[in-house]
Enzyme design. Sequence first.
Site, PDB file in Angstrom:
ATOM      1  NE  ARG A 237      29.934  33.265   1.231  1.00 14.92           N
ATOM      2  CZ  ARG A 237      28.612  33.154   1.450  1.00 14.92           C
ATOM      3  NH1 ARG A 237      28.076  31.984   1.705  1.00 14.92           N
ATOM      4  NH2 ARG A 237      27.837  34.210   1.401  1.00 14.92           N
ATOM      5  CE1 TYR A 238      33.577  28.193   1.525  1.00 11.06           C
ATOM      6  CE2 TYR A 238      31.455  28.097   0.408  1.00 11.06           C
ATOM      7  CZ  TYR A 238      32.197  28.080   1.572  1.00 11.06           C
ATOM      8  OH  TYR A 238      31.557  27.952   2.771  1.00 11.06           O
TER       9      TYR A 238
ATOM     10  NE  ARG B   7      32.870  24.432  -2.231  1.00  9.72           N
ATOM     11  CZ  ARG B   7      33.954  24.790  -1.540  1.00  9.72           C
ATOM     12  NH1 ARG B   7      35.041  25.199  -2.156  1.00  9.72           N
ATOM     13  NH2 ARG B   7      33.911  24.779  -0.223  1.00  9.72           N
TER      14      ARG B   7
ATOM     15  CB  CYS C 254      10.331  28.026  -3.280  1.00  8.98           C
ATOM     16  SG  CYS C 254      11.957  28.756  -3.206  1.00  8.98           S
TER      17      CYS C 254
ATOM     18  CB  CYS D 248      10.986  27.566   4.151  1.00  9.76           C
ATOM     19  SG  CYS D 248      11.022  26.265   2.907  1.00  9.76           S
TER      20      CYS D 248
ATOM     21  CB  CYS E 103      13.479  31.278   3.323  1.00  9.88           C
ATOM     22  SG  CYS E 103      14.563  31.414   1.880  1.00  9.88           S
TER      23      CYS E 103
ATOM     24  NE  ARG F  60      20.391  32.185  -1.322  1.00 11.01           N
ATOM     25  CZ  ARG F  60      20.568  30.937  -1.776  1.00 11.01           C
ATOM     26  NH1 ARG F  60      19.642  30.341  -2.480  1.00 11.01           N
ATOM     27  NH2 ARG F  60      21.694  30.310  -1.546  1.00 11.01           N
TER      28      ARG F  60
ATOM     29  CG  ASP G 215      22.244  31.317   7.836  1.00 12.12           C
ATOM     30  OD1 ASP G 215      23.234  30.858   8.433  1.00 12.12           O
ATOM     31  OD2 ASP G 215      21.912  31.004   6.680  1.00 12.12           O
TER      32      ASP G 215
ATOM     33  CG  ASP H 128      26.737  29.818   5.480  1.00 14.59           C
ATOM     34  OD1 ASP H 128      27.882  30.257   5.245  1.00 14.59           O
ATOM     35  OD2 ASP H 128      25.964  29.419   4.595  1.00 14.59           O
TER      36      ASP H 128
ATOM     37  CE  LYS I  25      27.272  25.736   3.075  1.00 17.38           C
ATOM     38  NZ  LYS I  25      27.726  26.549   1.927  1.00 17.38           N
TER      39      LYS I  25
END
Length: 382
Positions: free
Chosen positions: A90-91, A94, A103, A107, A110, A112, A270, A307, A314
Amino acid sequence: MEQWQNMIRESVHSVDQLVEKFNIDRKDAEDLDEFFQARINPYYLSLIRYPGDPIWLQCIPDKVELEDFDAQDDPLMEEAMSPVPNITHRYPDRALFLVTSQCGIYCRFCTRKRKVGDYEKISMKGLETAFQYLEQHTEIRDVILSGGDPLMLTDTMLEKILIRLREIKHIEIIRLGTRMPVILPHRITDKLCNMIKKYHPVYVNTHFNHPWEVTLQSSKACEMLANAGVPVGNQMVIMKGVNDDPAVVKELMQMLLKIRVRPYYMYMADETKGANHFRTSIETGLKIAEALRGHTSGLAVPHFVIDAPGGGGKIPLLPNYVLHKDEEKIILRNFQNKVYSYQNYADKNNPDGYKFNQKKKPKATKKKANKKKVPVRVYEEV
Ligand SMILES: *Cc1c(COP(=O)(O)O)cnc(C)c1O
Ligand code: SF4
């Protein structure tokens, strides 16, 4: 098998367990399992103090997740920005590299949920094309290992990935995004730390959301990483019922500094299908941000960001400290709502500003100074 792997095996996971332990209706438990499985390891489970507490809310499935009909499942457009499987770019300099779907906990908030926990959606088959992408894109100097949780990989597997990344000359820093120090600190072993430190500079960003997550064990895990030369940062998400309270967040941030974890980001939650019951207002977020700056160590103040939906990345938010700004001055308020004026000098970006050695102060400032006595700040000796 290592202790942490055993603890994953002993996690609460099945529909039967959800029904028995948490009194969830069987049909709901089945639907929830289908939507986003549960995995509550014995360590994190032991942190729950009462039903519905901030730890419970983060890990125990809740039928409200199923009532969230028309929300997005990929709010950050990670798929659209994925040039090859397992990479989100995206950037400019990076890239995010998903190395596992697994995981140590699932969570409930989450972002994702659409792919985490699913071996097919984050597949190890994509690793080779991902490495090739990273090799070819010489502009990438920072790689963030994520998933899933990269520390769900064995030390051997993780080391293979680190070795391969270190062979790529343009990759300067490697980051690990992991919740393990928080939710299964037993994963942070001497063996792991000794392995990681061979591949420095390696940074870890972890994810504490509540002061109760700072325990003897999680403190030790973070300190072990710090002792191995790994700077540890924290990314917190503001969530209703968990930490939507300035006092709770301030306490958490201060506790993190004590265990050598530097608060890095504080996110608005999000928009994510099945997680929107956690979302708070932006006003609540700003209030929390405002309760930190000036009121406690600057080191305890994370960047407060949204985000951006649609993959904008962000974007920082700040409480409004600027009351007025022009070529000649800026009027600011501080954390105590006291007002200050700061001279705006001339340079290439501000040709009309106040000039060094200018005899006369600009009118506006002068007039104001004559009219009203500007309070003189006295620096008391301490
Ligand atoms: C957050 C994020 C990064 C890293 O952003 P930093 O501001 O450098 O920490 C990189 N890629 C993606 C897709 C991200 O979401
Ligand atoms: S550890 Fe991270 S990726 Fe895994 S379920 Fe939790 S928030 Fe999602």
